[in-house]
Design a protein around this motif. Sequence first.
Motif, PDB file in Angstrom:
ATOM      1  N   TYR A  81       0.798  -1.227   0.000  1.00 41.38           N
ATOM      2  CA  TYR A  81       0.000   0.000   0.000  1.00 41.38           C
ATOM      3  C   TYR A  81       0.830   1.276   0.000  1.00 41.38           C
ATOM      4  CZ  TYR A  81      -3.803  -3.184   0.986  1.00 41.38           C
ATOM      5  OH  TYR A  81      -4.711  -4.217   0.906  1.00 41.38           O
ATOM      6  N   PHE A  82       2.148   1.171   0.042  1.00 42.72           N
ATOM      7  CA  PHE A  82       2.986   2.366   0.064  1.00 42.72           C
ATOM      8  C   PHE A  82       2.721   3.286  -1.118  1.00 42.72           C
ATOM      9  CE2 PHE A  82       6.511   0.156   2.677  1.00 42.72           C
ATOM     10  CZ  PHE A  82       5.982   0.652   3.849  1.00 42.72           C
ATOM     11  N   SER A  83       2.425   2.714  -2.266  1.00 38.36           N
ATOM     12  CA  SER A  83       2.314   3.528  -3.478  1.00 38.36           C
ATOM     13  C   SER A  83       1.053   4.381  -3.524  1.00 38.36           C
ATOM     14  CB  SER A  83       2.348   2.621  -4.714  1.00 38.36           C
ATOM     15  OG  SER A  83       1.236   1.736  -4.721  1.00 38.36           O
ATOM     16  N   GLN A  84       0.035   4.050  -2.713  1.00 39.51           N
ATOM     17  CA  GLN A  84      -1.250   4.728  -2.869  1.00 39.51           C
ATOM     18  C   GLN A  84      -1.188   6.246  -2.676  1.00 39.51           C
ATOM     19  OE1 GLN A  84      -4.118   2.544  -0.511  1.00 39.51           O
ATOM     20  NE2 GLN A  84      -4.317   0.943  -2.054  1.00 39.51           N
ATOM     21  N   PRO A  85      -0.574   6.779  -1.607  1.00 34.63           N
ATOM     22  CA  PRO A  85      -0.500   8.240  -1.512  1.00 34.63           C
ATOM     23  C   PRO A  85       0.547   8.850  -2.445  1.00 34.63           C
ATOM     24  CG  PRO A  85       0.607   7.248   0.352  1.00 34.63           C
ATOM     25  CD  PRO A  85      -0.041   6.128  -0.400  1.00 34.63           C
ATOM     26  N   LEU A  86       1.345   8.008  -3.099  1.00 39.06           N
ATOM     27  CA  LEU A  86       2.432   8.499  -3.960  1.00 39.06           C
ATOM     28  C   LEU A  86       2.086   8.408  -5.436  1.00 39.06           C
ATOM     29  CD1 LEU A  86       5.372   6.603  -2.183  1.00 39.06           C
ATOM     30  CD2 LEU A  86       4.400   8.822  -1.584  1.00 39.06           C
ATOM     31  N   LEU A  87       0.879   8.001  -5.775  1.00 41.58           N
ATOM     32  CA  LEU A  87       0.558   7.704  -7.168  1.00 41.58           C
ATOM     33  C   LEU A  87       0.783   8.896  -8.090  1.00 41.58           C
ATOM     34  CD1 LEU A  87      -2.647   5.477  -6.881  1.00 41.58           C
ATOM     35  CD2 LEU A  87      -0.351   4.787  -7.572  1.00 41.58           C
ATOM     36  N   VAL A  88       0.357  10.070  -7.663  1.00 42.63           N
ATOM     37  CA  VAL A  88       0.512  11.245  -8.517  1.00 42.63           C
ATOM     38  C   VAL A  88       1.996  11.548  -8.736  1.00 42.63           C
ATOM     39  CG1 VAL A  88       0.077  13.717  -8.721  1.00 42.63           C
ATOM     40  CG2 VAL A  88      -1.712  12.207  -7.844  1.00 42.63           C
ATOM     41  N   THR A  89       2.799  11.478  -7.658  1.00 43.36           N
ATOM     42  CA  THR A  89       4.241  11.726  -7.775  1.00 43.36           C
ATOM     43  C   THR A  89       4.913  10.679  -8.657  1.00 43.36           C
ATOM     44  OG1 THR A  89       4.370  12.810  -5.622  1.00 43.36           O
ATOM     45  CG2 THR A  89       6.401  11.847  -6.476  1.00 43.36           C
ATOM     46  N   LEU A  90       4.572   9.415  -8.461  1.00 43.85           N
ATOM     47  CA  LEU A  90       5.161   8.359  -9.283  1.00 43.85           C
ATOM     48  C   LEU A  90       4.744   8.511 -10.741  1.00 43.85           C
ATOM     49  CD1 LEU A  90       4.710   5.289  -6.897  1.00 43.85           C
ATOM     50  CD2 LEU A  90       6.833   6.489  -7.445  1.00 43.85           C
ATOM     51  N   GLY A 102      -3.391   3.526 -11.902  1.00 44.07           N
ATOM     52  CA  GLY A 102      -3.850   2.303 -11.252  1.00 44.07           C
ATOM     53  C   GLY A 102      -2.977   1.107 -11.554  1.00 44.07           C
ATOM     54  N   ALA A 103      -2.204   1.177 -12.645  1.00 40.60           N
ATOM     55  CA  ALA A 103      -1.329   0.056 -12.997  1.00 40.60           C
ATOM     56  C   ALA A 103      -0.263  -0.174 -11.934  1.00 40.60           C
ATOM     57  CB  ALA A 103      -0.670   0.306 -14.351  1.00 40.60           C
ATOM     58  N   ILE A 104       0.137   0.879 -11.237  1.00 42.53           N
ATOM     59  CA  ILE A 104       1.150   0.732 -10.189  1.00 42.53           C
ATOM     60  C   ILE A 104       0.625  -0.158  -9.068  1.00 42.53           C
ATOM     61  CG2 ILE A 104       2.484   1.994  -8.442  1.00 42.53           C
ATOM     62  CD1 ILE A 104       2.504   4.380 -10.349  1.00 42.53           C
ATOM     63  N   VAL A 105      -0.623   0.062  -8.679  1.00 43.06           N
ATOM     64  CA  VAL A 105      -1.241  -0.776  -7.654  1.00 43.06           C
ATOM     65  C   VAL A 105      -1.584  -2.149  -8.213  1.00 43.06           C
ATOM     66  CG1 VAL A 105      -3.214  -1.004  -6.090  1.00 43.06           C
ATOM     67  CG2 VAL A 105      -2.161   1.242  -6.458  1.00 43.06           C
ATOM     68  N   THR A 106      -2.038  -2.173  -9.468  1.00 47.01           N
ATOM     69  CA  THR A 106      -2.490  -3.426 -10.064  1.00 47.01           C
ATOM     70  C   THR A 106      -1.364  -4.447 -10.187  1.00 47.01           C
ATOM     71  OG1 THR A 106      -4.260  -2.312 -11.283  1.00 47.01           O
ATOM     72  CG2 THR A 106      -3.566  -4.469 -12.090  1.00 47.01           C
ATOM     73  N   VAL A 107      -0.173  -4.025 -10.624  1.00 47.32           N
ATOM     74  CA  VAL A 107       0.917  -4.994 -10.781  1.00 47.32           C
ATOM     75  C   VAL A 107       1.328  -5.563  -9.428  1.00 47.32           C
ATOM     76  CG1 VAL A 107       1.790  -3.984 -12.907  1.00 47.32           C
ATOM     77  CG2 VAL A 107       2.728  -3.221 -10.727  1.00 47.32           C
ATOM     78  N   THR A 108       1.266  -4.727  -8.394  1.00 46.05           N
ATOM     79  CA  THR A 108       1.584  -5.214  -7.052  1.00 46.05           C
ATOM     80  C   THR A 108       0.568  -6.253  -6.615  1.00 46.05           C
ATOM     81  OG1 THR A 108       2.434  -2.998  -6.559  1.00 46.05           O
ATOM     82  CG2 THR A 108       2.183  -4.502  -4.707  1.00 46.05           C
ATOM     83  N   GLN A 109      -0.696  -5.986  -6.873  1.00 47.43           N
ATOM     84  CA  GLN A 109      -1.749  -6.919  -6.485  1.00 47.43           C
ATOM     85  C   GLN A 109      -1.701  -8.201  -7.305  1.00 47.43           C
ATOM     86  OE1 GLN A 109      -3.707  -6.867  -3.968  1.00 47.43           O
ATOM     87  NE2 GLN A 109      -3.384  -4.797  -3.209  1.00 47.43           N
ATOM     88  N   LEU A 110      -1.324  -8.099  -8.571  1.00 45.37           N
ATOM     89  CA  LEU A 110      -1.188  -9.311  -9.374  1.00 45.37           C
ATOM     90  C   LEU A 110      -0.045 -10.175  -8.850  1.00 45.37           C
ATOM     91  CD1 LEU A 110      -1.764  -7.943 -12.996  1.00 45.37           C
ATOM     92  CD2 LEU A 110      -3.324  -9.310 -11.596  1.00 45.37           C
ATOM     93  N   GLY A 111       1.059  -9.540  -8.475  1.00 45.13           N
ATOM     94  CA  GLY A 111       2.137 -10.289  -7.841  1.00 45.13           C
ATOM     95  C   GLY A 111       1.673 -10.931  -6.549  1.00 45.13           C
ATOM     96  N   TYR A 112       0.852 -10.203  -5.798  1.00 44.50           N
ATOM     97  CA  TYR A 112       0.305 -10.726  -4.552  1.00 44.50           C
ATOM     98  C   TYR A 112      -0.551 -11.964  -4.815  1.00 44.50           C
ATOM     99  CZ  TYR A 112      -1.283 -10.169   0.298  1.00 44.50           C
ATOM    100  OH  TYR A 112      -1.527 -10.348   1.640  1.00 44.50           O
ATOM    101  N   ALA A 113      -1.374 -11.887  -5.876  1.00 41.51           N
ATOM    102  CA  ALA A 113      -2.219 -13.033  -6.213  1.00 41.51           C
ATOM    103  C   ALA A 113      -1.383 -14.252  -6.566  1.00 41.51           C
ATOM    104  CB  ALA A 113      -3.150 -12.677  -7.374  1.00 41.51           C
TER     105      ALA A 113
END
Length: 456
Positions: A81-90, A102-113
Amino acid sequence: MLPRALTVTEASLGSKMQPDGRRNGMATQCSGVVGGCGGRGEAGGREAAASVSPPAPGASPPARLIPLLALACGSSVATVYFSQPLLVTLGERFALGSGLLGAIVTVTQLGYAMGLLLLVPLGDLLDHRRLVTGQLGLLALALLAAGLAPGAVALLGALAVVGLLAVVAQTMVAAAAALTPPARRGRAVGTVTGGIVTGILLARAAAGLLADLAGWRAVYLVSAGVTAVLAVLLRRVLPARPPSAGARDVPSYGRLVVSTVTLFTRHPLLRIRGALALLVFASFSTLWSGVAQPLSGPPWSLSHTAIGAFGLAGAAGAVAAGVAGRWNDRGYAQRTTGAGLVLLALSWLPIALTGRSLWALAVGAVLLDFAVQAVHVTNQTLIHAVRPDAGSRIIGGYMVFYSAGSSLGAFGSSLAYAAAGWPAVSALGASFSLAALLLWATTRRSGVPGGGPGVW
């Protein structure tokens, strides 16, 4: 300050016998063994003799173990979840448009799955201590790679690996359940899950603060150091246990992974609770993956720290985890689920007013996080009871639904915001919530084979 790590003697002798766990204690303590409580033969016997002895049947785990597992779970899951408040900066740093954030969060979640399917089932086959500490060490390296990523491809690849290894949190949940007598299992799962909730909340606040003070890279580099320290502490405290006696049908890793799917095919309760998790966490991710965009722009234009601090508004979720665990131990799982889903749907009313009032967002976040964690703890407690000997596989399979829902919410929220702004995001989150409530109401009336209406 962290409590002093237990010595071998303290870990093996410090737990007290629990009278209410005597009848089912042997099944619980054998829940991690393949081929019997006697271990894996001569090699397994030497390993067990050289390390901390497992708790006696019916005994509670060492007093300091559950809090330390809660801390480690929170730290591990926070990395997702670190990336969530940083999405605009990233997005600005790596030239990603608003529709692709959303791809930044999505790839992390896919790895999690992927980790849930491939790594968590190992908890039913391997020694918990070696598995947990090994994954924590590798997670520290993946976080280091994310913090040093030179470009978008490297960052996304590192975050996918972070998600893959962050599933160690679920391995620790299964370990806590397996090491605790049935009469106290709900409380133990609630405590460890409360650590996960706290980690999720602090992840946003800590990431925002560190990013403002030292840049976004510091978020991942500091986390790498913390993860490495926790790996060392758990190496000393977590009892070494032979793998599970009850996993008679999983003599190999391949069959272990396949059996995860088989379990969900055979047990309707697992499928229903998994579907609820998908919808509930899609709603959860819709809020927290999308809220950085309206908060970082007019009229609010908040800093990383301020955006991350809104995660603290959901601190009630940590309270919900403990309360739900106690209610489940008393047989109120069905009521907890229904109340939580109603509250989840209602939470989107104030959240929809985010563009007008930050107080409305705070109130909505409290309601949403409380509801999500109440349902989540109830789900995990119920599904573990279906097959305690396959606890790691069941929790891992269940969390695949969680990860799929989180990915769906993250990607959907970024597309909705790009298309029609925050009202579209709010409508999406409310739709997921209402779908979960409808699913629960429908399945509650029809009943599930093998489980009466009072069970779920």
